[in-house]
Motif scaffolding. Sequence first.
Motif: not given
Length: 222
Positions: A32-40, A45-47
């Motif tokens: 999981f990554v954190r988007g620019p707006d803070g949304t998970v 694809a692990h990219r």
Amino acid sequence: MARRDERDEGTALARTCAVTRTVRPAAEMIRFVRGPDGTVVADLAHRLPGRGVWIGGERATVAEAVRRKVFSRAFKAAAEAPADLAERVAAGLEQAALEILSLANKAGRVVTGFAKVEAALGRGEAVAVLNAADAGGDGVRKLAAAARRGGGDTEMVSLFAGARLDLALGRANVVHAALLAGPVSNAFLERAARFGRYRGGGTAEAGRRDDDAGRPAGTDLE
């Protein structure tokens, strides 16, 4: 310079689950990554760039991460995980598998229809049989018996609803399909296994009804 764990984590052999703290192969986990707006956001694809948080690849574990607000602690920043994140991941994993199935079909690695599937099993050509999750139990049992007679190591996959198979294969009323050997078929089976693990049932017979209700055997359009 990017830190090693941020630069290479998408291809790491093993990562630590932020919920259970167990170390597992990256292929069995969800990043999981954190988007620019803070949304998970799930990086299936692990990219995706940026720091990632890894969670065990099961629906219950992802749901637990949301419930316990694990993401904000792991990212060390405010991170908003949608309440339905576990369901979104399930939908994404299913779609990823079906996209590869569509490619396998275009490559001529899929045959549909009860009779054609049974014939492929008899010739030992099928590496897997796909049964619609709503297929009748009688047809599933007959094809399982045909697979045993064929002597091959044939997987029986019942993860996907018939309507989803219809869309992936561009046909109406798909009940049974056989997957023929090939690299794209192997790629599909890997994706299907990942989806099956996430759902908690593996690929073999996962999602199959135990009764004879559902789509009757042999009604695929030829």
